[in-house]
Enzyme design. Structure first.
Site, PDB file in Angstrom:
ATOM      1  N   GLN A 288       0.840  -1.207   0.000  1.00 52.42           N
ATOM      2  CA  GLN A 288       0.000   0.000   0.000  1.00 52.42           C
ATOM      3  C   GLN A 288       0.874   1.256   0.000  1.00 52.42           C
ATOM      4  O   GLN A 288       1.841   1.333   0.761  1.00 52.42           O
ATOM      5  CB  GLN A 288      -0.919   0.023   1.229  1.00 52.42           C
ATOM      6  N   TYR A 317      -5.700 -12.797  -1.481  1.00 51.55           N
ATOM      7  CA  TYR A 317      -5.000 -11.680  -2.123  1.00 51.55           C
ATOM      8  C   TYR A 317      -4.039 -11.076  -1.096  1.00 51.55           C
ATOM      9  O   TYR A 317      -4.073  -9.884  -0.813  1.00 51.55           O
ATOM     10  CB  TYR A 317      -5.981 -10.622  -2.642  1.00 51.55           C
ATOM     11  N   GLU A 338      -1.871 -15.702  -3.181  1.00 48.74           N
ATOM     12  CA  GLU A 338      -1.535 -14.498  -3.944  1.00 48.74           C
ATOM     13  C   GLU A 338      -0.894 -14.953  -5.254  1.00 48.74           C
ATOM     14  O   GLU A 338      -0.199 -15.954  -5.288  1.00 48.74           O
ATOM     15  CB  GLU A 338      -0.587 -13.676  -3.048  1.00 48.74           C
ATOM     16  N   ASP A 386      -8.942  -8.976  -0.245  1.00 52.82           N
ATOM     17  CA  ASP A 386      -8.387  -7.661  -0.597  1.00 52.82           C
ATOM     18  C   ASP A 386      -8.026  -7.685  -2.081  1.00 52.82           C
ATOM     19  O   ASP A 386      -6.857  -7.587  -2.457  1.00 52.82           O
ATOM     20  CB  ASP A 386      -7.154  -7.405   0.284  1.00 52.82           C
ATOM     21  N   CYS A 413     -10.625  -1.562  -3.176  1.00 51.96           N
ATOM     22  CA  CYS A 413     -10.133  -0.297  -3.732  1.00 51.96           C
ATOM     23  C   CYS A 413     -11.061   0.169  -4.854  1.00 51.96           C
ATOM     24  O   CYS A 413     -10.738   1.099  -5.592  1.00 51.96           O
ATOM     25  CB  CYS A 413      -8.712  -0.442  -4.236  1.00 51.96           C
TER      26      CYS A 413
HETATM   27  N1  SAH Z   1      -3.448  -7.667   1.003  1.00 53.90           N
HETATM   28  C1  SAH Z   1      -2.240  -7.153   0.407  1.00 53.90           C
HETATM   29  C2  SAH Z   1      -2.314  -7.023  -1.109  1.00 53.90           C
HETATM   30  C3  SAH Z   1      -3.549  -6.383  -1.672  1.00 53.90           C
HETATM   31  S1  SAH Z   1      -3.444  -5.886  -3.352  1.00 53.90           S
HETATM   32  C4  SAH Z   1      -1.866  -5.828   1.028  1.00 53.90           C
HETATM   33  O1  SAH Z   1      -2.715  -5.142   1.599  1.00 53.90           O
HETATM   34  O2  SAH Z   1      -0.694  -5.453   0.959  1.00 53.90           O
HETATM   35  C5  SAH Z   1      -4.135  -7.197  -4.230  1.00 53.90           C
HETATM   36  C6  SAH Z   1      -3.199  -8.351  -4.432  1.00 53.90           C
HETATM   37  O3  SAH Z   1      -3.896  -9.346  -5.201  1.00 53.90           O
HETATM   38  C7  SAH Z   1      -1.944  -8.028  -5.212  1.00 53.90           C
HETATM   39  O4  SAH Z   1      -0.825  -8.439  -4.463  1.00 53.90           O
HETATM   40  C8  SAH Z   1      -2.070  -8.845  -6.514  1.00 53.90           C
HETATM   41  O5  SAH Z   1      -0.823  -9.355  -6.963  1.00 53.90           O
HETATM   42  C9  SAH Z   1      -2.979  -9.965  -6.094  1.00 53.90           C
HETATM   43  N2  SAH Z   1      -3.810 -10.612  -7.139  1.00 53.90           N
HETATM   44  C10 SAH Z   1      -4.339 -10.071  -8.255  1.00 53.90           C
HETATM   45  N3  SAH Z   1      -5.118 -10.947  -8.889  1.00 53.90           N
HETATM   46  C11 SAH Z   1      -5.111 -12.089  -8.166  1.00 53.90           C
HETATM   47  C12 SAH Z   1      -5.730 -13.377  -8.296  1.00 53.90           C
HETATM   48  N4  SAH Z   1      -6.551 -13.661  -9.303  1.00 53.90           N
HETATM   49  N5  SAH Z   1      -5.486 -14.291  -7.352  1.00 53.90           N
HETATM   50  C13 SAH Z   1      -4.656 -14.010  -6.309  1.00 53.90           C
HETATM   51  N6  SAH Z   1      -4.045 -12.836  -6.132  1.00 53.90           N
HETATM   52  C14 SAH Z   1      -4.256 -11.879  -7.040  1.00 53.90           C
END
Ligand code: SAH
Length: 457
Positions: A288, A317, A338, A386, A413
Site C-alpha cells: 500500500q 490476495y 496471492e 483484498d 479499492c
Molecule cells: N493484502 C495485500 C495485497 C492487496 S493488493 C496488502 O494489503 O498489501 C491485491 C493483491 O492481489 C496483489 O498483491 C495482486 O498481486 C494480487 N492478485 C491479483 N489478482 C489475483 C488473483 N486472481 N489471485 C490471487 N491474487 C491476485
C-alpha cells in the site's frame, strides 16, 4: 425521448456544473448531453471549449470561470490536475471526503441494492499531502536532456515535474538525483514511438518508518553500460538507498516492469514496519502506498473480524502477508494466497522474521486456491479478501459461501465491484453490517473501504 446530439467539437458553451463524476470531473449537461470537465466543481458557472464530442458524452475544458465554488481551494501547480497526479487538488479536503462518502453510499444503493447499510464517515488524514511511499516515474528526453515527470492525461506527452505534492518529498528529491546521475553517465532516455533508447522508468520506494530506499531502473536492454558503477554512485549520493535493481522491459507496452531483474547494488528488497511487525518488500510485490492510512485500514479490518483463538482465517490476495501476519498472533491458523510468486516469498520470509508459525502461504489464483482448500476441508471462520479493482471472481464467491465462514471482511479499492459482490453475498445470507471508507489516496478520486459481512443466523 433522447434529443439529437448537437454539441460539437471546438464549440464554446456557457454551462453550470451539476455534479462530479466518479473520476472527479465536473459534469454539465447541454439538452441532456453530458460534458465532462476537468478542474470544475458543482455550482460553478463556466465557459467551456469542447475538446471531444462522442455519441453519448463529450469532454470540455474551462476557458473562464463566471462563478467559483466556495469549496474550491487554490492549486499552485495546475499540471497536478492535468496529469491526473492530484485530480481533486482543487476541492477542499473536507469536501473530498464528502465526495468519497457519497460515492460509497451511491453504489451501496444503486449497485448492491442495500441502501440501509451504514456507511461510516470517511477517515481522512490530518495532513493529506506527501503521503506516497512509492513513485513510478517515466524518463524521456526533453530539449536534449533526461526529463522526469508525468504524462498529460490520455497522452504520452511528458510534463517535467519535480514536486509531486502527494509523494514523500525524499522520493521527489531522489528522483532528481538519480536522473542527474543517469545523465552524467550518458544513459539514453527511452523513446516510446521508436522503441529505442535505454532508461524507461525510475521506480522508487521508501519505507515510511525504516526510511530504507529501493531504486529500480527499468531499462529496455539487458546490456547496461557501467550499471554497477551507476548503482554505487546512487548509493553514495543517496545513503538511504539499500537496493538498486535493474528491471528489463523490452516490450512496447504501458506495463512498467518486465520479467527479468538484476541486483546492481545491495539487497533485492527493502524492509518497513506495519502495526509493529517487520515486512520485507520486493520490487514486484504490492505494498500500500499510504502507510499511515494502510495501518488504519488493516486495524479496522482486524477489529471488524472480532477475532478469537479458535479462528481459522483466510487472507485472500495476501500480497506480502501484511494483513494475515498482523493478526496471526490472535488466531489458530492463517491461510494466504496471492498470484505474484515474489510476494509469496516475501510473505513466507515475513512470517519467519516475525516468528509466526501458524501462517501458510501459497502462490496461485485466489479462486483456484479457494477451491483446493475447500476440497481439502479447510473450514475458515473468517475470510478476509483484498482483491484488485475488478473485485472477486464468481467462483471465488461460490467457494467462500460454501465454506460457510461466520464473517467475511472485504477490503476494496473499487466501491463499484465491492457493491456488486456484496449483493451476491447478501443473496447467500451474508449481511453487510458496516462499511468504513478510509482515505488512502487524498487529492485523487480513489476510494478504499473495509466492510464486515456476517452470516445471518
Ligand atoms: N493484502 C495485500 C495485497 C492487496 S493488493 C496488502 O494489503 O498489501 C491485491 C493483491 O492481489 C496483489 O498483491 C495482486 O498481486 C494480487 N492478485 C491479483 N489478482 C489475483 C488473483 N486472481 N489471485 C490471487 N491474487 C491476485
Amino acid at each position: 425521448m433522447m434529443s439529437e446530439q448537437t454539441v460539437k467539437k471546438n464549440e464554446r458553451y456557457t454551462v453550470k456544473i451539476i455534479d462530479l463524476s466518479y473520476e472527479g470531473m465536473g459534469v454539465a449537461k447541454i439538452d441532456g448531453y453530458p460534458l465532462f470537465i476537468e478542474n470544475a466543481l458543482p455550482g460553478e458557472e463556466v465557459e467551456v471549449l469542447v475538446l471531444k464530442a462522442g455519441n453519448k458524452f463529450g469532454y470540455a475544458k474551462v476557458e473562464k470561470w463566471l462563478t467559483t465554488s466556495p469549496d474550491r481551494q487554490p492549486v499552485e501547480d495546475k499540471t497536478l490536475i492535468r496529469t491526473g497526479i492530484a485530480p481533486l487538488a482543487h476541492l477542499s479536503y473536507e469536501k473530498q471526503l464528502v465526495f468519497k462518502q457519497h460515492q460509497v453510499e451511491n453504489v451501496m444503493e444503486k449497485i448492491a441494492k442495500l441502501p440501509e447499510v451504514p456507511v461510516l464517515p470517511v477517515v481522512g488524514m490530518a495532513s493529506p499531502v506527501a503521503y506516497r511511499n512509492k513513485a513510478q516515474i517515466p524518463v524521456r528526453k526533453i530539449d536534449g536532456h533526461l526529463a522526469t515527470g508525468f504524462y498529460k492525461k490520455n497522452s504520452h506527452d511528458l510534463v517535467s515535474i519535480t514536486d509531486f505534492y502527494i509523494q514523500d518529498p525524499e522520493i521527489d528529491k531522489a528522483i532528481v538525483v538519480v536522473r542527474d546521475i543517469l545523465e552524467r553517465f550518458q544513459v539514453r532516455a527511452y523513446n516510446e514511438a521508436k522503441n529505442e533508447g535505454q532508461i524507461r522508468h525510475i521506480v522508487i520506494r521508501r519505507g515510511h518508518y525504516s526510511h530504507e530506499m529501493m531504486v529500480v531502473l527499468v531499462t529496455r536492454k539487458e546490456k547496461f553500460f557501467k550499471a554497477k558503477e551507476i548503482a554505487k554512485v546512487i548509493h553514495e549520493e543517496l545513503p538511504e538507498v539499500v537496493s538498486v535493481i535493474q528491471n528489463i522491459n523490452k516490450e512496447k507496452t504501458n506495463v512498467i516492469f518486465g520479467k527479468k531483474e538484476v541486483v546492481l547494488f545491495g539487497k533485492d528488497y527493502i524492509e518497513d514496519q506495519l502495526l509493529g511487525k517487520t515486512f520485507r518488500i520486493s520490487a514486484k510485490s504490492f505494498y500500500q502506498v499510504n502507510t499511515q492510512q494502510a495501518e488504519y485500514l488493516y486495524q479496522t479490518a482486524i477489529d471488524f473480524a472480532g477475532l478469537n483463538k479458535e479462528d481459522v482465517v483466510i487472507d485472500a490476495y495476501s500480497g506480502i502477508g501484511t494483513i494475515g501476519l498482523s493478526l496471526a498472533d490472535r488466531v489458530a491458523e492463517v491461510y494466504g494466497m496471492e498470484i505474484i510468486s515474489e510476494a509469496i516469498e516475501d510473505a513466507q520470509f515475513n512470517a519467519l522474521t516475525n516468528k509466526i508459525e501458524n501462517a501458510h502461504y501459497e502462490v496461485g489464483k485466489a479462486e483456484k486456491a479457494m477451491k483446493k482448500w475447500q476440497d481439502k476441508g479447510v473450514k475458515p471462520s473468517v475470510i478476509m479478501v483484498d482483491p484488485p479493482r475488478k473485485g472477486l471472481d464468481g467462483s471465488f464467491i461460490e467457494s467462500a459461501i460454501e465454506m460457510n465462514p461466520s464473517r467475511i471482511v472485504y477490503i476494496s479499492c473499487n466501491p463499484a465491484t465491492f457493491a456488486r459482490d456484496a449483493k451476491l453475498f447478501a443473496e447467500a445470507g451474508y449481511e453487510t453490517t458496516k462499511v468504513q471508507p478510509v482515505d488512502l489516496f487524498p487529492q485523487t478520486h480513489h476510494v478504499e473501504l473495509v466492510a464486515l459481512l456476517t452470516k445471518k443466523k
